[in-house]
Design a protein around this motif. Structure first.
Motif, PDB file in Angstrom:
ATOM      1  N   CYS A   1       0.766  -1.167  -0.034  1.00 21.98           N
ATOM      2  CA  CYS A   1      -0.090  -0.008   0.087  1.00 21.98           C
ATOM      3  C   CYS A   1       1.016   1.024  -0.212  1.00 21.98           C
ATOM      4  O   CYS A   1       1.906   1.289   0.390  1.00 21.98           O
ATOM      5  CB  CYS A   1      -0.872  -0.037   1.234  1.00 21.98           C
ATOM      6  N   LYS A   2       0.379   2.283  -0.431  1.00 19.35           N
ATOM      7  CA  LYS A   2       0.981   3.558  -0.366  1.00 19.35           C
ATOM      8  C   LYS A   2       0.916   4.145   0.864  1.00 19.35           C
ATOM      9  O   LYS A   2       0.032   4.023   1.490  1.00 19.35           O
ATOM     10  CB  LYS A   2       0.565   4.520  -1.544  1.00 19.35           C
ATOM     11  N   LEU A   3       2.053   5.000   1.246  1.00 15.75           N
ATOM     12  CA  LEU A   3       2.014   5.797   2.675  1.00 15.75           C
ATOM     13  C   LEU A   3       1.221   6.753   2.763  1.00 15.75           C
ATOM     14  O   LEU A   3       1.558   7.797   1.740  1.00 15.75           O
ATOM     15  CB  LEU A   3       3.643   5.897   3.084  1.00 15.75           C
ATOM     16  N   GLU A   4       0.056   6.920   3.355  1.00 14.56           N
ATOM     17  CA  GLU A   4      -0.696   7.997   3.445  1.00 14.56           C
ATOM     18  C   GLU A   4      -0.629   8.877   4.790  1.00 14.56           C
ATOM     19  O   GLU A   4      -0.786   8.295   5.785  1.00 14.56           O
ATOM     20  CB  GLU A   4      -2.272   7.422   3.274  1.00 14.56           C
ATOM     21  N   ILE A   5      -0.136   9.889   4.395  1.00 14.35           N
ATOM     22  CA  ILE A   5       0.437  10.756   5.697  1.00 14.35           C
ATOM     23  C   ILE A   5      -0.794  11.118   6.511  1.00 14.35           C
ATOM     24  O   ILE A   5      -0.838  10.952   7.894  1.00 14.35           O
ATOM     25  CB  ILE A   5       1.168  11.926   5.196  1.00 14.35           C
ATOM     26  N   ARG A   6      -2.062  11.239   5.836  1.00 19.03           N
ATOM     27  CA  ARG A   6      -3.019  11.737   6.863  1.00 19.03           C
ATOM     28  C   ARG A   6      -3.492  10.531   7.652  1.00 19.03           C
ATOM     29  O   ARG A   6      -3.919  10.799   8.836  1.00 19.03           O
ATOM     30  CB  ARG A   6      -4.299  12.202   5.965  1.00 19.03           C
TER      31      ARG A   6
ATOM     32  N   LEU B   1      -1.749   7.869   8.543  1.00 19.76           N
ATOM     33  CA  LEU B   1      -0.665   7.599   9.526  1.00 19.76           C
ATOM     34  C   LEU B   1      -0.959   8.595  10.569  1.00 19.76           C
ATOM     35  O   LEU B   1      -0.908   8.068  11.810  1.00 19.76           O
ATOM     36  CB  LEU B   1       0.538   7.997   9.010  1.00 19.76           C
ATOM     37  N   GLY B   2      -1.234  10.062  10.389  1.00 16.97           N
ATOM     38  CA  GLY B   2      -1.419  10.935  11.249  1.00 16.97           C
ATOM     39  C   GLY B   2      -2.651  10.417  12.456  1.00 16.97           C
ATOM     40  O   GLY B   2      -2.408  10.738  13.619  1.00 16.97           O
ATOM     41  N   ARG B   3      -3.868  10.328  11.720  1.00 12.67           N
ATOM     42  CA  ARG B   3      -5.023  10.001  12.412  1.00 12.67           C
ATOM     43  C   ARG B   3      -4.615   8.735  13.371  1.00 12.67           C
ATOM     44  O   ARG B   3      -4.964   8.475  14.429  1.00 12.67           O
ATOM     45  CB  ARG B   3      -6.028   9.482  11.434  1.00 12.67           C
ATOM     46  N   ILE B   4      -3.856   7.797  12.658  1.00  5.26           N
ATOM     47  CA  ILE B   4      -3.450   6.425  13.906  1.00  5.26           C
ATOM     48  C   ILE B   4      -2.685   6.799  14.820  1.00  5.26           C
ATOM     49  O   ILE B   4      -3.110   6.396  15.893  1.00  5.26           O
ATOM     50  CB  ILE B   4      -3.077   5.507  12.839  1.00  5.26           C
ATOM     51  N   MET B   5      -1.870   7.722  14.596  1.00  5.24           N
ATOM     52  CA  MET B   5      -0.740   8.065  15.897  1.00  5.24           C
ATOM     53  C   MET B   5      -1.736   9.009  16.745  1.00  5.24           C
ATOM     54  O   MET B   5      -1.696   9.139  17.924  1.00  5.24           O
ATOM     55  CB  MET B   5       0.166   9.226  14.931  1.00  5.24           C
ATOM     56  N   ALA B   6      -2.816   9.723  16.127  1.00  6.51           N
ATOM     57  CA  ALA B   6      -3.477  10.686  17.100  1.00  6.51           C
ATOM     58  C   ALA B   6      -4.558   9.580  18.008  1.00  6.51           C
ATOM     59  O   ALA B   6      -4.581  10.053  19.317  1.00  6.51           O
ATOM     60  CB  ALA B   6      -4.276  11.585  16.315  1.00  6.51           C
ATOM     61  N   LEU B   7      -4.801   8.918  17.442  1.00  2.90           N
ATOM     62  CA  LEU B   7      -5.825   7.813  18.130  1.00  2.90           C
ATOM     63  C   LEU B   7      -5.177   6.971  19.047  1.00  2.90           C
ATOM     64  O   LEU B   7      -5.455   6.776  20.337  1.00  2.90           O
ATOM     65  CB  LEU B   7      -6.574   6.863  17.237  1.00  2.90           C
ATOM     66  N   GLY B   8      -3.752   6.871  18.919  1.00  5.17           N
ATOM     67  CA  GLY B   8      -2.846   6.316  19.966  1.00  5.17           C
ATOM     68  C   GLY B   8      -2.033   6.993  20.956  1.00  5.17           C
ATOM     69  O   GLY B   8      -1.493   6.494  21.748  1.00  5.17           O
ATOM     70  N   PHE B   9      -2.333   8.171  20.785  1.00  3.90           N
ATOM     71  CA  PHE B   9      -1.439   9.093  21.684  1.00  3.90           C
ATOM     72  C   PHE B   9      -1.671   9.073  22.936  1.00  3.90           C
ATOM     73  O   PHE B   9      -0.662   9.135  23.856  1.00  3.90           O
ATOM     74  CB  PHE B   9      -1.587  10.850  21.018  1.00  3.90           C
ATOM     75  N   SER B  10      -3.077   8.952  23.166  1.00  2.00           N
ATOM     76  CA  SER B  10      -3.377   8.922  24.745  1.00  2.00           C
ATOM     77  C   SER B  10      -3.077   7.807  25.465  1.00  2.00           C
ATOM     78  O   SER B  10      -2.547   7.849  26.495  1.00  2.00           O
ATOM     79  CB  SER B  10      -4.948   9.135  24.735  1.00  2.00           C
ATOM     80  N   SER B  11      -2.875   6.698  24.775  1.00  2.65           N
ATOM     81  CA  SER B  11      -2.217   5.346  25.448  1.00  2.65           C
ATOM     82  C   SER B  11      -0.979   5.724  25.553  1.00  2.65           C
ATOM     83  O   SER B  11      -0.091   5.156  26.462  1.00  2.65           O
ATOM     84  CB  SER B  11      -2.468   4.123  24.106  1.00  2.65           C
ATOM     85  N   LEU B  12       0.080   6.187  24.634  1.00  2.00           N
ATOM     86  CA  LEU B  12       1.185   6.717  24.912  1.00  2.00           C
ATOM     87  C   LEU B  12       1.584   7.417  25.994  1.00  2.00           C
ATOM     88  O   LEU B  12       2.346   6.998  26.709  1.00  2.00           O
ATOM     89  CB  LEU B  12       1.728   7.424  23.606  1.00  2.00           C
ATOM     90  N   ILE B  13       0.704   8.441  26.112  1.00  2.00           N
ATOM     91  CA  ILE B  13       0.908   9.487  27.403  1.00  2.00           C
ATOM     92  C   ILE B  13       0.776   8.618  28.680  1.00  2.00           C
ATOM     93  O   ILE B  13       1.421   8.609  29.808  1.00  2.00           O
ATOM     94  CB  ILE B  13      -0.164  10.406  27.332  1.00  2.00           C
TER      95      ILE B  13
END
Length: 307
Positions: free
Chosen positions: A92-97, A99-111
């Motif tokens: 698949c092609k790397l979709e920055i948007r 990827l950003g949404r995935i990271m945003a959804l997981g950011f609270s878990s990271l914190i």
């Protein structure tokens, strides 16, 4: 030696956490649980074998811990050999948007994961200035037990996440509401059970970590456990609520709870209450901070259920 060895296995730790989530969400919760149990018990057994019969010392302990995620990954890969899996590798092609949404959804878990590290560092530095090494040792006892308690609520949150995500994605608002109710009740049940065990067995738990029988260490640890763990009546619900909000795309609210738990409220509370009440204030700071975060959590949950 320990740190250098563990860091060599960092990719395995990261990949294992990712695969656990994928398999659990892909109708494979039993395999995920099996992988976790086998790898954890393997760690315990290999710790003994490497450190004692093989006399590998601290390197052996680190090597056993590093092999744990490798064993888990080997078990989890069995999921992708079956025919019923929904997740699979593809080009698949790397979709920055995306990827950003995935990271945003997981950011609270990271914190949330960082919260324990931040609180550990802050508490250690402040306690060192108040009670020295004995105080730090007492907090070490509490931190070890707290890690187990937090894991119980984290497990509840992880069990809630795929179910809540599916209901939310299918537009089943009633289903999400029921799941959130079950999760909160489960968190309250575990909080009561954990606190009851701590109150009854605090001296016995402290003695396990106090082989020299240091009276001051025992007194600090027992007092600390009985105060500190009262905070889990609030923390348990906040941990579960963070997972619920993340699973239903309420990223900002989940992130706000995680940030408040990790540093925004906790760190000022530790500094203020430790100045006013010394060691008692240090233990109270966790309870007060989690109580304040709980108020915010309740507000978010009420708004969430009204929508």
């Amino acid at each position: 030696v320990y740190l250098q060895t563990i860091l060599c296995f960092a990719p395995a730790f990261l990949l294992n956490n990712i695969l656990l989530a994928f398999v659990r969400n892909d109708n494979g919760p039993r395999l995920s649980m099996t992988a976790m149990l086998v790898s954890s018990f393997s760690n315990i057994i290999l710790d003994y074998i490497f450190m004692f019969p093989l006399s590998m010392g601290i390197f052996g302990a680190a090597f056993a811990t590093g092999l744990s995620p490798v064993i888990s990954i080997a078990i989890l890969l069995l999921h992708f050999k079956g025919r019923n899996q929904g997740f699979h590798l593809m080009r698949c092609k790397l979709e920055i948007r995306r990827l950003g949404r995935i990271m945003a959804l997981g950011f609270s878990s990271l914190i949330g994961e960082l919260a324990s590290a931040i609180s550990l560092l802050t508490f250690n530095l402040i306690i060192l200035g108040i009670s020295g090494n004995i105080g730090v040792a007492a907090y070490g006892i509490i931190a070890n037990i707290a890690l187990v308690a937090t894991s119980v609520f984290t497990g509840t949150a992880q069990g809630l996440q795929p179910l809540a995500s599916r209901c939310y994605g299918q537009g089943e608002r009633e289903g999400v509401g029921r799941l959130s109710g079950y999760a909160v009740k489960t968190a309250v049940f575990f909080a009561v059970a954990i606190y009851a065990v701590i109150c009854i067995f605090a001296p016995a738990i402290a003695s396990i970590f106090n082989s020299e029988g240091n009276r001051r260490l025992s007194e600090l640890a027992v007092e600390g456990m009985r105060i500190y763990f009262a905070g889990y009546f609030f923390a348990g619900i906040s941990i579960v609520a963070t997972a619920l909000l993340s699973a239903t795309a309420h990223v900002n609210k989940a992130m706000a709870i995680a940030l408040c738990r990790s540093c925004v409220i906790l760190v000022p509370c530790v500094f203020l209450l430790s100045r006013l009440f010394k060691m008692t204030g240090v233990w109270l700071s966790f309870v007060v901070a989690e109580g304040l975060v709980f108020v915010l959590t309740v507000v978010f949950l009420v708004r969430f259920r009204r929508r």
